[in-house]
Scaffold this active site. Structure first.
Site, PDB file in Angstrom:
ATOM      1  N   ASP A  14      36.843  45.709  50.096  1.00 19.09           N
ATOM      2  CA  ASP A  14      37.580  46.702  50.887  1.00 19.09           C
ATOM      3  C   ASP A  14      36.717  47.420  51.917  1.00 19.09           C
ATOM      4  O   ASP A  14      36.938  48.595  52.228  1.00 19.09           O
ATOM      5  CB  ASP A  14      38.249  47.740  49.960  1.00 19.09           C
ATOM      6  CG  ASP A  14      39.172  47.081  48.968  1.00 19.09           C
ATOM      7  OD1 ASP A  14      39.772  46.046  49.311  1.00 19.09           O
ATOM      8  OD2 ASP A  14      39.301  47.594  47.840  1.00 19.09           O
ATOM      9  N   LYS A  17      36.864  44.241  56.143  1.00 17.77           N
ATOM     10  CA  LYS A  17      36.626  42.886  56.674  1.00 17.77           C
ATOM     11  C   LYS A  17      37.798  42.408  57.535  1.00 17.77           C
ATOM     12  O   LYS A  17      37.616  41.839  58.607  1.00 17.77           O
ATOM     13  CB  LYS A  17      36.429  41.891  55.508  1.00 17.77           C
ATOM     14  CG  LYS A  17      35.282  42.240  54.586  1.00 17.77           C
ATOM     15  CD  LYS A  17      35.214  41.307  53.387  1.00 17.77           C
ATOM     16  CE  LYS A  17      36.326  41.468  52.386  1.00 17.77           C
ATOM     17  NZ  LYS A  17      36.334  42.758  51.649  1.00 17.77           N
ATOM     18  N   GLY A  41      43.022  41.948  49.677  1.00 17.93           N
ATOM     19  CA  GLY A  41      44.013  42.661  50.496  1.00 17.93           C
ATOM     20  C   GLY A  41      43.315  43.062  51.774  1.00 17.93           C
ATOM     21  O   GLY A  41      42.430  43.913  51.753  1.00 17.93           O
ATOM     22  N   HIS A  42      43.636  42.391  52.865  1.00 16.62           N
ATOM     23  CA  HIS A  42      42.937  42.621  54.134  1.00 16.62           C
ATOM     24  C   HIS A  42      43.912  43.258  55.127  1.00 16.62           C
ATOM     25  O   HIS A  42      44.922  42.669  55.482  1.00 16.62           O
ATOM     26  CB  HIS A  42      42.370  41.294  54.668  1.00 16.62           C
ATOM     27  CG  HIS A  42      41.341  40.699  53.744  1.00 16.62           C
ATOM     28  ND1 HIS A  42      40.820  39.454  53.889  1.00 16.62           N
ATOM     29  CD2 HIS A  42      40.722  41.216  52.648  1.00 16.62           C
ATOM     30  CE1 HIS A  42      39.931  39.222  52.938  1.00 16.62           C
ATOM     31  NE2 HIS A  42      39.865  40.272  52.162  1.00 16.62           N
ATOM     32  N   GLN A 236      36.680  39.894  48.767  1.00 17.09           N
ATOM     33  CA  GLN A 236      35.878  40.710  47.835  1.00 17.09           C
ATOM     34  C   GLN A 236      34.560  41.128  48.511  1.00 17.09           C
ATOM     35  O   GLN A 236      34.543  41.264  49.718  1.00 17.09           O
ATOM     36  CB  GLN A 236      35.630  39.949  46.519  1.00 17.09           C
ATOM     37  CG  GLN A 236      36.873  39.793  45.652  1.00 17.09           C
ATOM     38  CD  GLN A 236      37.786  38.653  46.068  1.00 17.09           C
ATOM     39  OE1 GLN A 236      37.354  37.537  46.178  1.00 17.09           O
ATOM     40  NE2 GLN A 236      39.056  38.922  46.278  1.00 17.09           N
TER      41      GLN A 236
HETATM   42  P1  GDP Z   1      39.118  44.542  53.411  1.00 22.79           P
HETATM   43  O1  GDP Z   1      39.613  44.126  52.066  1.00 22.79           O
HETATM   44  O2  GDP Z   1      37.625  44.505  53.497  1.00 22.79           O
HETATM   45  O3  GDP Z   1      39.769  43.801  54.550  1.00 22.79           O
HETATM   46  O4  GDP Z   1      39.510  46.085  53.567  1.00 22.79           O
HETATM   47  P2  GDP Z   1      40.930  46.741  53.203  1.00 22.79           P
HETATM   48  O5  GDP Z   1      41.902  46.386  54.266  1.00 22.79           O
HETATM   49  O6  GDP Z   1      41.310  46.476  51.799  1.00 22.79           O
HETATM   50  O7  GDP Z   1      40.544  48.273  53.250  1.00 22.79           O
HETATM   51  C1  GDP Z   1      40.014  48.864  54.396  1.00 22.79           C
HETATM   52  C2  GDP Z   1      40.922  50.048  54.766  1.00 22.79           C
HETATM   53  O8  GDP Z   1      40.259  50.847  55.719  1.00 22.79           O
HETATM   54  C3  GDP Z   1      42.212  49.624  55.431  1.00 22.79           C
HETATM   55  O9  GDP Z   1      43.196  50.556  55.117  1.00 22.79           O
HETATM   56  C4  GDP Z   1      41.877  49.672  56.919  1.00 22.79           C
HETATM   57  O10 GDP Z   1      43.025  49.896  57.732  1.00 22.79           O
HETATM   58  C5  GDP Z   1      40.976  50.871  56.958  1.00 22.79           C
HETATM   59  N1  GDP Z   1      39.917  50.847  57.987  1.00 22.79           N
HETATM   60  C6  GDP Z   1      39.172  49.805  58.437  1.00 22.79           C
HETATM   61  N2  GDP Z   1      38.225  50.231  59.304  1.00 22.79           N
HETATM   62  C7  GDP Z   1      38.386  51.572  59.395  1.00 22.79           C
HETATM   63  C8  GDP Z   1      37.686  52.608  60.091  1.00 22.79           C
HETATM   64  O11 GDP Z   1      36.717  52.379  60.809  1.00 22.79           O
HETATM   65  N3  GDP Z   1      38.133  53.883  59.909  1.00 22.79           N
HETATM   66  C9  GDP Z   1      39.192  54.194  59.113  1.00 22.79           C
HETATM   67  N4  GDP Z   1      39.546  55.463  58.993  1.00 22.79           N
HETATM   68  N5  GDP Z   1      39.866  53.252  58.434  1.00 22.79           N
HETATM   69  C10 GDP Z   1      39.453  51.974  58.563  1.00 22.79           C
HETATM   70  P1  IMO Z   2      39.173  42.421  49.180  1.00 24.85           P
HETATM   71  O1  IMO Z   2      39.049  41.015  49.724  1.00 24.85           O
HETATM   72  C1  IMO Z   2      38.282  45.211  45.954  1.00 24.85           C
HETATM   73  C2  IMO Z   2      38.135  43.538  41.899  1.00 24.85           C
HETATM   74  C3  IMO Z   2      39.193  43.980  40.906  1.00 24.85           C
HETATM   75  C4  IMO Z   2      38.377  43.929  39.621  1.00 24.85           C
HETATM   76  C5  IMO Z   2      37.515  42.683  39.843  1.00 24.85           C
HETATM   77  C6  IMO Z   2      38.053  41.430  39.182  1.00 24.85           C
HETATM   78  O2  IMO Z   2      40.393  43.134  49.588  1.00 24.85           O
HETATM   79  O3  IMO Z   2      37.904  43.179  49.427  1.00 24.85           O
HETATM   80  P2  IMO Z   2      40.087  39.819  39.796  1.00 24.85           P
HETATM   81  O4  IMO Z   2      41.558  40.075  39.903  1.00 24.85           O
HETATM   82  O5  IMO Z   2      39.476  39.300  41.054  1.00 24.85           O
HETATM   83  O6  IMO Z   2      39.723  38.977  38.607  1.00 24.85           O
HETATM   84  O7  IMO Z   2      39.432  41.266  39.510  1.00 24.85           O
HETATM   85  O8  IMO Z   2      37.430  42.506  41.228  1.00 24.85           O
HETATM   86  N1  IMO Z   2      38.657  42.971  43.162  1.00 24.85           N
HETATM   87  C7  IMO Z   2      38.614  43.608  44.341  1.00 24.85           C
HETATM   88  N2  IMO Z   2      38.213  44.870  44.645  1.00 24.85           N
HETATM   89  N3  IMO Z   2      38.702  44.364  46.927  1.00 24.85           N
HETATM   90  C8  IMO Z   2      39.069  43.097  46.644  1.00 24.85           C
HETATM   91  O9  IMO Z   2      39.329  42.186  47.590  1.00 24.85           O
HETATM   92  C9  IMO Z   2      39.087  42.690  45.293  1.00 24.85           C
HETATM   93  N4  IMO Z   2      39.423  41.529  44.658  1.00 24.85           N
HETATM   94  C10 IMO Z   2      39.138  41.723  43.371  1.00 24.85           C
HETATM   95  O10 IMO Z   2      39.642  45.283  41.191  1.00 24.85           O
HETATM   96  O11 IMO Z   2      37.532  45.031  39.541  1.00 24.85           O
HETATM   97 MG    MG Z   3      40.855  44.861  50.547  1.00 23.22          MG
END
Ligand code: GDP
Ligand code: IMO
Ligand code: MG
Length: 442
Positions: A14, A17, A41-42, A236
């Site tokens: 998270d 990416k 979850g991207h 991840q």
């Molecule tokens: P990922 O799994 O690495 O793609 O990240 P996620 O989408 O799960 O979580 C990143 C969260 O931060 C999302 O809600 C994005 O919309 C938000 N986000 C990404 N870059 C920024 C930033 O520079 N500032 C803020 N405030 N939010 C951001």
């Molecule tokens: P993105 O790509 C954050 C965590 C789960 C748990 C562990 C194992 O959005 O960064 P699993 O279901 O994969 O066997 O769970 O990994 N986890 C993540 N945490 N971002 C993710 O993906 C994750 N995918 C799995 O919360 O701790």
């Molecule tokens: Mg994510």
């Protein structure tokens, strides 16, 4: 030749990416997932509209992008097709001709989900009774990811390509259903799954899946020979990697850059640049070690301003300060070329900002490398360097020169601590909230 790059998370997922992959997409041709599944979850935000992708590569909002799902990715057919439908409803162009999947990708089926959930539930109850201090609740996404990888390594897994021979597929599916039902009912005392329902369901989507399969190594090889650019999308983060993460509190795949080669079928010399996406603080969902974790008003600040709720499961993310010790390990094992720092704006208004520069062991010794055992990870305390915060807003800033002085110093300090350049700085969730100091795709 095109320049091929890998984008990975440097922490526990998270990091942002998805946003970075989406914004770099105009200058590449293929975006390739190489591990994980719909546990990811991207989030992409374009003109205030939020799209969360789980299995599909994060560049597909751009019409010219081919989205590839490599053999290292586990595929839940229903979730894949629902995600495609969701994008089609948004009017995304010509998706059916822009998504390719490997026929070696493992299939994630209902019994994997049942097993993942039964196991975590049982561990919860065992733990609640305090009857066994040795149990491990991971806090998985409950989506069946771990059990599919277990099947793969145990050589009993079913793959997308197995759907070509439905007779053989049915026989092997029945064997697996019997195996899982035995475990579910006898060991986990949990609800069993129904073979007839699973086979009916998979047959109803068989053609859709087979229509998307391609020889991925060949496709990418030809693309590279034609000077096309490829971006490999990590899911991840480094410390959730099955080998290099905080085991056993990890996911079940190799999320590090090294996972690309085995998870797609390209050689290491195909990679030109590796970008590590790093949140300016740290978050983690689920259980496991987290040396810089906070439980105070700063945690509330990160949670509220950073909107730290999981994009896949909606769980509250744990938060903490940036950890340079972990980041250095990450740079080492991933051969990172540069970093992209995200969520700088979330630090706005903090009086002081801490950066973890070493760990202190219980005997008082300081170390500057991450340990290997979870027990050691759990018995560390962070040693911080404290930097001044800033009062001005960095939200949406697109030029380094326009950042408050303290924010510039914060970035420069990190750069000097890690020894690799910071090529990008994200200043908000929107696609264009970004400072690009060096665009790796140009
Ligand atoms: P990922 O799994 O690495 O793609 O990240 P996620 O989408 O799960 O979580 C990143 C969260 O931060 C999302 O809600 C994005 O919309 C938000 N986000 C990404 N870059 C920024 C930033 O520079 N500032 C803020 N405030 N939010 C951001
Ligand atoms: P993105 O790509 C954050 C965590 C789960 C748990 C562990 C194992 O959005 O960064 P699993 O279901 O994969 O066997 O769970 O990994 N986890 C993540 N945490 N971002 C993710 O993906 C994750 N995918 C799995 O919360 O701790
Ligand atoms: Mg994510």
């Amino acid at each position: 030749m095109g320049k091929n790059i890998i984008i990975i998370g440097t922490q526990w997922g998270d990091e942002g990416k998805g946003k970075i992959i989406d914004l770099l997409s105009p200058n590449v041709n293929y975006i390739v997932r190489y591990q994980g599944g719909h546990n990811a979850g991207h989030t992409l935000v374009v003109n205030n509209k939020k799209t969360v992708l789980h299995l599909l590569p994060s560049g597909l909002l751009h019409n010219h992008i081919f989205g590839v799902i490599g053999n290292g990715v586990v595929i839940s057919p229903r979730d894949l097709l629902n995600e495609i439908r969701m994008l089609q409803k948004q009017g995304i162009y010509n998706l059916q001709n822009r998504i390719m999947i490997s026929e070696s990708s493992p299939l994630l089926l209902e019994y994997h989900v049942a097993m993942d959930q039964a196991r975590e539930k049982r561990l919860h109850s065992v733990d609640d009774n305090n009857s066994n201090g040795n149990t491990t609740i991971i806090g998985t996404t409950g989506r069946g990811i771990g059990p599919v990888y277990e099947d793969k390594v145990a050589r009993r897994g079913l793959r997308i390509g197995d759907l070509k021979n439905i007779q053989l597929f049915s026989v092997n599916l029945r064997k697996n259903v019997n195996y899982y039902n035995f475990l579910l009912s006898n060991y986990y005392h949990s609800k069993v799954v129904n073979y007839d329902v699973i086979i009916k369901d998979i047959l109803s989507v068989r053609d859709d899946l087979l229509n998307m399969i391609q020889d991925i190594p060949n496709t990418l090889d030809i693309a590279m020979k034609n000077d096309k650019k490829i971006m490999f999308e990590g899911a991840q983060g480094t410390f959730l990697d099955i080998d290099h993460g905080t085991y056993p509190y990890v996911t079940s795949s190799n999320s590090i850059s090294g996972g690309v080669c085995s998870g797609v079928g390209v050689g290491p010399l195909a990679i030109d640049y590796i970008l590590g996406v790093t949140k300016c603080y740290t978050t983690r969902v689920g259980f496991g070690p987290f040396p810089t974790e906070l439980f105070d008003e700063i945690d509330l600040h990160f949670f509220n301003i950073g909107k730290e709720l999981g994009s896949s499961t909606g769980r509250r993310r744990r938060t903490g300060w940036l950890d340079i010790v972990a980041l250095r390990r990450c740079i080492q094992i991933n051969s990172l070329s540069a970093l992209c720092m995200t969520k700088l704006d979330v630090l706005d208004g903090l009086k002081e900002i801490k950066i973890c520069i070493a760990y202190k062991l219980s005997n008082g010794t300081q170390i500057t490398c991450t340990p290997f055992s979870v027990d050691e990870w759990n018995n560390l305390s962070p040693v911080y360097k404290i930097l001044p915060g800033w009062l001005g807003s960095t939200v949406g800033v697109r030029s380094f020169n326009l950042l408050p002085l303290e924010a510039k110093n914060y970035i420069l300090e990190i750069e000097s601590m890690v020894g690799i350049p910071i090529d990008m700085i994200s200043t908000g969730p929107e696609r264009n909230d970004i400072i690009i100091l060096n665009n790796p795709c140009l």
